[in-house]
Design a protein around this motif. Sequence first.
Motif, mmCIF file in Angstrom:
data_model
loop_
_atom_site.group_PDB
_atom_site.id
_atom_site.type_symbol
_atom_site.label_atom_id
_atom_site.label_comp_id
_atom_site.label_asym_id
_atom_site.label_seq_id
_atom_site.Cartn_x
_atom_site.Cartn_y
_atom_site.Cartn_z
ATOM 1 N N ASN B 19 0.883 -1.276 0.038
ATOM 2 C CA ASN B 19 -0.020 -0.063 0.192
ATOM 3 C C ASN B 19 0.854 1.149 -0.030
ATOM 4 O O ASN B 19 0.342 2.352 0.653
ATOM 5 C CB ASN B 19 -0.830 0.027 1.368
ATOM 6 N N VAL B 20 1.739 1.344 -0.993
ATOM 7 C CA VAL B 20 2.811 2.288 -1.114
ATOM 8 C C VAL B 20 2.068 3.571 -1.754
ATOM 9 O O VAL B 20 1.610 3.414 -2.882
ATOM 10 C CB VAL B 20 4.016 2.265 -1.448
ATOM 11 N N ARG B 200 11.626 16.729 0.237
ATOM 12 C CA ARG B 200 10.596 15.947 0.958
ATOM 13 C C ARG B 200 11.126 14.408 1.371
ATOM 14 O O ARG B 200 11.960 13.894 0.445
ATOM 15 C CB ARG B 200 9.422 15.861 0.126
ATOM 16 N N VAL B 201 10.457 13.661 2.286
ATOM 17 C CA VAL B 201 10.998 12.593 2.650
ATOM 18 C C VAL B 201 9.934 11.542 2.665
ATOM 19 O O VAL B 201 8.839 12.076 3.174
ATOM 20 C CB VAL B 201 11.701 12.736 3.956
ATOM 21 N N VAL B 202 10.183 10.228 2.072
ATOM 22 C CA VAL B 202 9.307 9.337 2.367
ATOM 23 C C VAL B 202 9.904 8.288 3.326
ATOM 24 O O VAL B 202 11.129 7.871 2.927
ATOM 25 C CB VAL B 202 8.900 8.550 1.030
ATOM 26 N N ILE B 203 9.331 7.999 4.356
ATOM 27 C CA ILE B 203 10.177 6.856 5.363
ATOM 28 C C ILE B 203 9.396 5.725 5.055
ATOM 29 O O ILE B 203 8.127 5.914 5.233
ATOM 30 C CB ILE B 203 10.385 7.680 6.766
ATOM 31 N N ALA B 210 5.917 4.993 6.257
ATOM 32 C CA ALA B 210 5.520 5.491 7.718
ATOM 33 C C ALA B 210 5.490 6.980 7.960
ATOM 34 O O ALA B 210 4.659 7.357 8.782
ATOM 35 C CB ALA B 210 6.983 5.324 8.831
ATOM 36 N N ALA B 211 5.920 7.572 7.036
ATOM 37 C CA ALA B 211 5.747 8.987 6.998
ATOM 38 C C ALA B 211 6.121 9.665 5.586
ATOM 39 O O ALA B 211 6.886 9.192 5.126
ATOM 40 C CB ALA B 211 6.644 9.791 8.409
ATOM 41 N N GLU B 301 17.695 11.704 12.824
ATOM 42 C CA GLU B 301 18.183 10.328 13.304
ATOM 43 C C GLU B 301 17.163 9.634 14.255
ATOM 44 O O GLU B 301 16.967 8.366 14.087
ATOM 45 C CB GLU B 301 19.535 10.458 13.585
ATOM 46 N N GLU B 302 17.103 10.446 15.310
ATOM 47 C CA GLU B 302 16.437 10.104 16.458
ATOM 48 C C GLU B 302 14.865 9.844 16.177
ATOM 49 O O GLU B 302 14.335 8.832 16.449
ATOM 50 C CB GLU B 302 16.294 11.211 17.540
ATOM 51 N N VAL B 303 14.413 10.671 14.987
ATOM 52 C CA VAL B 303 13.013 10.719 14.532
ATOM 53 C C VAL B 303 13.068 9.245 13.715
ATOM 54 O O VAL B 303 12.032 8.127 14.069
ATOM 55 C CB VAL B 303 12.661 11.792 13.424
ATOM 56 N N PHE B 304 14.056 8.886 13.193
ATOM 57 C CA PHE B 304 14.018 7.556 12.512
ATOM 58 C C PHE B 304 14.075 6.402 13.277
ATOM 59 O O PHE B 304 13.222 5.376 13.058
ATOM 60 C CB PHE B 304 15.200 7.768 11.480
ATOM 61 N N LEU B 305 14.855 6.587 14.298
ATOM 62 C CA LEU B 305 14.874 5.293 15.370
ATOM 63 C C LEU B 305 13.395 5.282 15.904
ATOM 64 O O LEU B 305 13.107 4.119 16.175
ATOM 65 C CB LEU B 305 16.019 5.715 16.235
ATOM 66 N N GLN B 306 12.903 6.266 16.218
ATOM 67 C CA GLN B 306 11.756 6.245 16.772
ATOM 68 C C GLN B 306 10.660 5.513 16.026
ATOM 69 O O GLN B 306 9.960 4.628 16.444
ATOM 70 C CB GLN B 306 11.079 7.592 17.012
ATOM 71 N N LEU B 307 10.620 5.810 14.622
ATOM 72 C CA LEU B 307 9.804 5.408 13.555
ATOM 73 C C LEU B 307 9.885 3.690 13.583
ATOM 74 O O LEU B 307 8.908 3.007 13.768
ATOM 75 C CB LEU B 307 10.319 5.931 12.474
ATOM 76 N N THR B 308 11.276 3.388 13.603
ATOM 77 C CA THR B 308 11.367 2.011 13.371
ATOM 78 C C THR B 308 11.092 1.188 14.875
ATOM 79 O O THR B 308 10.740 0.027 14.572
ATOM 80 C CB THR B 308 12.828 1.681 12.747
ATOM 81 N N THR B 309 11.391 1.931 15.759
ATOM 82 C CA THR B 309 11.237 1.227 17.107
ATOM 83 C C THR B 309 9.909 1.089 17.285
ATOM 84 O O THR B 309 9.369 -0.007 17.772
ATOM 85 C CB THR B 309 11.901 1.940 18.400
ATOM 86 N N LYS B 310 8.901 2.068 17.135
ATOM 87 C CA LYS B 310 7.770 2.162 17.099
ATOM 88 C C LYS B 310 7.020 0.752 16.357
ATOM 89 O O LYS B 310 6.471 0.077 16.934
ATOM 90 C CB LYS B 310 6.845 3.304 16.329
ATOM 91 N N GLU B 311 7.588 0.589 15.271
ATOM 92 C CA GLU B 311 7.107 -0.438 14.095
ATOM 93 C C GLU B 311 7.222 -1.800 15.130
ATOM 94 O O GLU B 311 6.685 -2.697 15.092
ATOM 95 C CB GLU B 311 7.791 -0.395 12.926
ATOM 96 N N GLU B 312 8.578 -1.862 15.555
ATOM 97 C CA GLU B 312 9.122 -3.257 16.423
ATOM 98 C C GLU B 312 7.972 -3.492 17.459
ATOM 99 O O GLU B 312 7.621 -4.519 17.660
ATOM 100 C CB GLU B 312 10.302 -2.685 17.111
ATOM 101 N N GLU B 313 7.546 -2.076 18.129
ATOM 102 C CA GLU B 313 6.947 -2.419 19.390
ATOM 103 C C GLU B 313 5.335 -3.107 18.867
ATOM 104 O O GLU B 313 4.970 -3.962 19.662
ATOM 105 C CB GLU B 313 6.480 -1.184 20.359
ATOM 106 N N VAL B 314 4.770 -2.496 18.002
ATOM 107 C CA VAL B 314 3.746 -2.763 17.580
ATOM 108 C C VAL B 314 3.734 -4.440 17.113
ATOM 109 O O VAL B 314 2.982 -5.132 17.521
ATOM 110 C CB VAL B 314 3.398 -2.150 16.143
ATOM 111 N N ARG B 315 4.957 -4.867 16.723
ATOM 112 C CA ARG B 315 5.096 -6.238 16.138
ATOM 113 C C ARG B 315 5.047 -6.931 17.370
ATOM 114 O O ARG B 315 4.719 -8.259 17.293
ATOM 115 C CB ARG B 315 6.047 -6.302 15.190
ATOM 116 N N GLY B 316 6.032 -6.365 18.482
ATOM 117 C CA GLY B 316 6.077 -7.413 19.474
ATOM 118 C C GLY B 316 4.971 -7.726 20.169
ATOM 119 O O GLY B 316 4.962 -8.802 21.071
#
Lengths: 262, 317
Positions: B19-20, B200-203, B210-211, B301-316
């Motif tokens: 769904n990109v 502009r950035v697509v994460i 993600a954003a 960088e922090e934002v990015f880490l946050q994004l991916t860790t968020k994803e991780e938490e959801v999965r966990g």
Amino acid sequence: MKYVFALLEKELRYYFVSPIAYVVLTVFLIISGYFFYNILTIFIERSMFASLQSQQFGGPPPSIDVPALVSRNFFGVLSTVILFMLPMITMATFADEKRRGTMELLMTSPVTNLQVILGKFFASLIFFLVMLLPTLLYQIFILLYSSPRMAFGPIFSGYLGLLLLGGALIALGIFISTLTENQIVAASVTFGAFLILWVIDLSARSGGTRLQEVLSYLSILNHFEDFSKGVIDTSSLVIYASFIFLGLFLTFRSIESLRWRQ
Amino acid sequence: MIEVDHLTKRFGSVKAIENVTFQVEKGEILGFLGPNGAGKTTTMRILTCFLPATEGTARVAGFDVFDAPMEVKRRIGYLPENPPVYNELTVDSYLDFVAKIKGVDPKERKKRIEEVKNRVSIKEYSGTLIKNLSKGYKQRVGLAQALIHDPQVLILDEPTVGLDPNQIIEVRQLIKGLSGNHTIILSTHILPEVSMTCQRVVIISKGKIAAVDTPENLTRQLQGAERVYLEVKGPEAMVKTRIKEIEGVLRVDSNKLDGDEAFSFSVETELKKDIRSRIAKKVVENGYDLLELRTLSMSLEEVFLQLTTKEEEVRGQ
């Protein structure tokens, strides 16, 4: 068409900057030269022996057509030698593009897969022609020094046959090259496939059952024999054309499926 | 210029992207940011007609990548992660070949080759075999190849990977210089690269977007709060309660600093409220010494880490 030409040009350039091309050309030249010399010596000796015999025993003059025999046997040998040489010409065609990632360049450029395949096929065929070119010298020797003069026809048909046989083998080799990223694997599998064709041809010759008849009809090596004798049979032309078409068609499908498999 | 709509690509049962959806405007540089294996390359390969999508559509300059691949290919310059070069050819003969298969007008060909060579500064290597070039120069040849037919859209897959720091700076500047005339999508997993080159950035993470935003907005948005850092000489607990009295303060953390009774405070405030002057006034009014005061902005960088860790938490969970 201009795209096919651009691709063909690149392929040829690539052949002639790589050492493989020169190795193949040299080895082929040495082997073909050796066999030509041997065949020539054998038949000249045989004909001299026969004419001596007829002189001694007063029989009719010998009817050994040395030039025809030499040329027929020489073409026979060439058709076997190319089984060993052509895998080296086709092995890199697609395998190397896949390995070095240039396949991505070709497939994201505004050229069709068919254009890419045709470019590679004709480049290999032209390289094969260049490989055969020096053997023309031997034929010229025969033409010049044979008496009675050797007919030109069998030589022409022999080369036509070689070209068709080579084209069929190249088409098969290119198809096999699309299946792997490794040139050595491509060359080995291609060589194995050629050997199978050869074995099919051998078993077709060894008997007269229905199956063997069918096999001898389908064997592309068997059809070459007609050409080396100076016979151009339509059925042989059809077999070769179909074989080339089949090889290129399989290549086309393989390239298409590459997009879906990755 | 580029419209990607609900793109999904499955490899067997694995979803490489899901769904990109995003758009790129004309002349814009869009950064495609994500860790390795996030689906950046897959998305780019779909855009360049190298791979077909399982679902969804993508249009480049108004042409659908599936229905009109030839039109799309004519308008796209693509630099894959490894520059698609032929080692045994010289730079000139390689570019000549690429110009031909990209359909550059034969009369223009020579001129175009010279132009792109100048552009990426590889003129002095015209006759060099590509295998003798360094990684950085091979990358430039790759870039020259992508530019040769003056495409409207440039798609660059990790263009700075494997280069040394100087080369990275050069390539980034080169890319920046190309915007305006070309619409550029650039993928990377190096964060500073995005904030330096992209508008502009697509994460993208694990195949999902993600954003999508400007690097600045993204930082702000994801922070949810702004932070002020200050160092004060005075009793820790007292200072803390005084600061908490200020309107808009959400949280105060403190730490003891080395040396005499100074403490550092990290004050979390409501979004888009600059209360630095009020904090300063408060501290001084109460007779404490203000040693330092500045805003803390979260790095991408922090934002990015946050994004991916968020994803991780959801999965966990």
